[in-house]
Scaffold this motif. Structure first.
Motif, mmCIF file in Angstrom:
data_model
loop_
_atom_site.group_PDB
_atom_site.id
_atom_site.type_symbol
_atom_site.label_atom_id
_atom_site.label_comp_id
_atom_site.label_asym_id
_atom_site.label_seq_id
_atom_site.Cartn_x
_atom_site.Cartn_y
_atom_site.Cartn_z
ATOM 1 N N UNK A 146 1.041 -0.814 -0.289
ATOM 2 C CA UNK A 146 -0.486 0.028 0.415
ATOM 3 C C UNK A 146 1.103 1.139 -0.363
ATOM 4 N N UNK A 147 2.013 1.134 0.574
ATOM 5 C CA UNK A 147 3.311 2.583 0.686
ATOM 6 C C UNK A 147 3.317 2.537 -0.843
ATOM 7 N N UNK A 148 4.198 1.135 -1.520
ATOM 8 C CA UNK A 148 4.457 1.104 -2.419
ATOM 9 C C UNK A 148 3.109 1.940 -3.517
ATOM 10 N N UNK A 149 2.426 1.290 -3.913
ATOM 11 C CA UNK A 149 1.030 2.519 -4.382
ATOM 12 C C UNK A 149 1.249 3.605 -3.602
ATOM 13 N N UNK A 150 1.194 4.222 -2.841
ATOM 14 C CA UNK A 150 1.206 5.426 -2.514
ATOM 15 C C UNK A 150 1.811 6.452 -3.558
ATOM 16 N N UNK A 220 2.511 9.364 7.277
ATOM 17 C CA UNK A 220 2.060 8.704 8.946
ATOM 18 C C UNK A 220 1.626 7.240 8.280
ATOM 19 N N UNK A 221 1.398 6.308 8.852
ATOM 20 C CA UNK A 221 0.849 4.719 9.014
ATOM 21 C C UNK A 221 0.311 4.872 8.123
ATOM 22 N N UNK A 222 -1.241 5.874 8.182
ATOM 23 C CA UNK A 222 -2.254 5.814 7.436
ATOM 24 C C UNK A 222 -2.033 6.111 6.263
ATOM 25 N N UNK A 223 -0.955 6.803 5.538
ATOM 26 C CA UNK A 223 -0.920 7.260 4.432
ATOM 27 C C UNK A 223 -1.438 8.785 4.392
ATOM 28 N N UNK A 224 -1.445 9.201 6.135
ATOM 29 C CA UNK A 224 -2.143 10.728 6.075
ATOM 30 C C UNK A 224 -1.062 12.163 5.055
ATOM 31 N N UNK A 273 11.282 17.215 -0.578
ATOM 32 C CA UNK A 273 11.624 15.642 -0.036
ATOM 33 C C UNK A 273 9.870 15.413 0.632
ATOM 34 N N UNK A 274 10.008 13.659 0.750
ATOM 35 C CA UNK A 274 8.911 13.248 0.781
ATOM 36 C C UNK A 274 9.086 12.164 2.395
ATOM 37 N N UNK A 275 9.281 11.953 3.451
ATOM 38 C CA UNK A 275 9.438 10.676 4.167
ATOM 39 C C UNK A 275 8.214 10.125 4.510
ATOM 40 N N UNK A 276 8.503 9.077 4.927
ATOM 41 C CA UNK A 276 7.162 7.857 4.799
ATOM 42 C C UNK A 276 6.934 6.923 6.188
ATOM 43 N N UNK A 277 6.409 6.781 6.986
ATOM 44 C CA UNK A 277 6.432 6.190 8.278
ATOM 45 C C UNK A 277 5.630 4.999 7.971
ATOM 46 N N UNK A 278 6.402 4.447 8.361
ATOM 47 C CA UNK A 278 6.119 2.118 8.880
ATOM 48 C C UNK A 278 5.896 1.732 10.049
ATOM 49 N N UNK A 279 4.571 1.813 10.318
ATOM 50 C CA UNK A 279 5.360 1.361 11.769
ATOM 51 C C UNK A 279 4.790 -0.142 12.493
#
Length: 280
Positions: A146-150, A220-224, A273-279
């Motif tokens: 789901x993160x890759x798709x986003x 965030x982990x919910x892709x917000x 720059x974007x940062x992504x958090x995967x819980x």
């Protein structure tokens, strides 16, 4: 612990200033112990406390740099004794420079790492601060689909795994409002040269104000999406990246607590720059 009502009654019973002053919380005072702890764990201190410790370190350095007349006289006398000896009997002590000890601390599982050290701007002076960059030679963890798709939906590119982060109390404490990312735990370089220079800029005409920081978008982990500022705090031994400004909102919405574990990734949309958090 006393409840609020009992505490209010206790304070109300104090009528003289001296008693009230004894009950008040003592202000933070920099010490050598705090300085030693902050060098390897700056995330345990607020930004204001770190600035006090940095000034305290400068005062100690100045005190240590003052010449000691007695030691100087002994060195001169010893040098004269050596010079007065016959040439064949002279033994000059070798000047051995100890290698700088670098301790790498990992707070979670990671791939095999190789270390690359980048000196300051001139690349030669040992007095300049060193930037320590860890480059992982093994495979990165797998990012959920789901993160890759986003990332694909945003036309993102240059996806990089930065670190495994275990949240400390200081990362979720409301009055700190920041997530610390020690530079010696970052797996690869993810900033451009312009962004690295931007992190050293300060506001004000004299360049001695607050750090300006770099605006980034955090998923965030919910892709917000959240807009935060990335800043770099420099200590004597450790540089730390910090996500500030709206970090408390992310903590509250996601109910982050001490001990929770995150994977932190970076990618870019155009040049931003974007940062992504995967819980985990």
């Amino acid at each position: 612990m006393r409840d609020l009502k009992t505490l209010k009654e206790l304070v109300a019973s104090v009528t003289d200033w001296k008693s009230l002053e004894k009950m008040s919380c003592k202000p933070f005072k920099p010490s050598i112990l705090h300085l030693a702890i902050s060098q390897d764990a700056p995330h345990l201190y607020s930004e204001e406390q770190l600035i006090q410790l940095k000034n305290f370190s400068k005062l100690l350095s100045r005190a240590e740099s003052k010449p000691n007349t007695n030691k100087t006289d002994k060195r001169v006398a010893k040098k004269r004794q050596i010079e007065e000896r016959p040439k064949e009997e002279r033994i000059m002590p070798a000047m051995i420079k100890k290698p700088r000890k670098i301790i790498l601390v990992q707070n979670g599982p990671s791939p095999d790492l190789s270390r690359r050290i980048v000196l300051g701007h001139s690349g030669t002076s040992s007095d300049l601060p060193r930037r320590i960059i860890l480059e992982h030679s093994g495979p990165s963890p797998d990012l959920p689909v789901q993160f890759k798709n986003r990332v694909t939906e945003l036309s993102g590119h240059d996806l990089k795994y930065l670190m495994h982060k275990r949240l400390f109390c200081s990362d979720v404490r409301p009055n700190n409002n920041r997530l610390s990312m020690p530079m010696n735990e970052i797996m690869c370089e993810f900033l451009t040269q312009d962004e690295i220079e931007k992190l050293d800029e300060r506001d004000g005409s004299n360049g001695k104000g607050r750090l300006v920081g770099l605006e980034v978008t955090v998923l965030d982990p919910c892709l917000r999406e959240f807009s935060l500022a990335l800043k770099k705090w420099s200590m004597q031994r450790t540089d730390t990246y910090n996500l500030v400004t709206n970090w408390n909102r992310i903590v509250f919405i996601n109910e982050f607590e001490e001990g929770h574990e995150l994977q932190i990734w970076s990618f870019r949309v155009d040049n931003k720059l974007y940062l992504l958090l995967n819980k985990l």
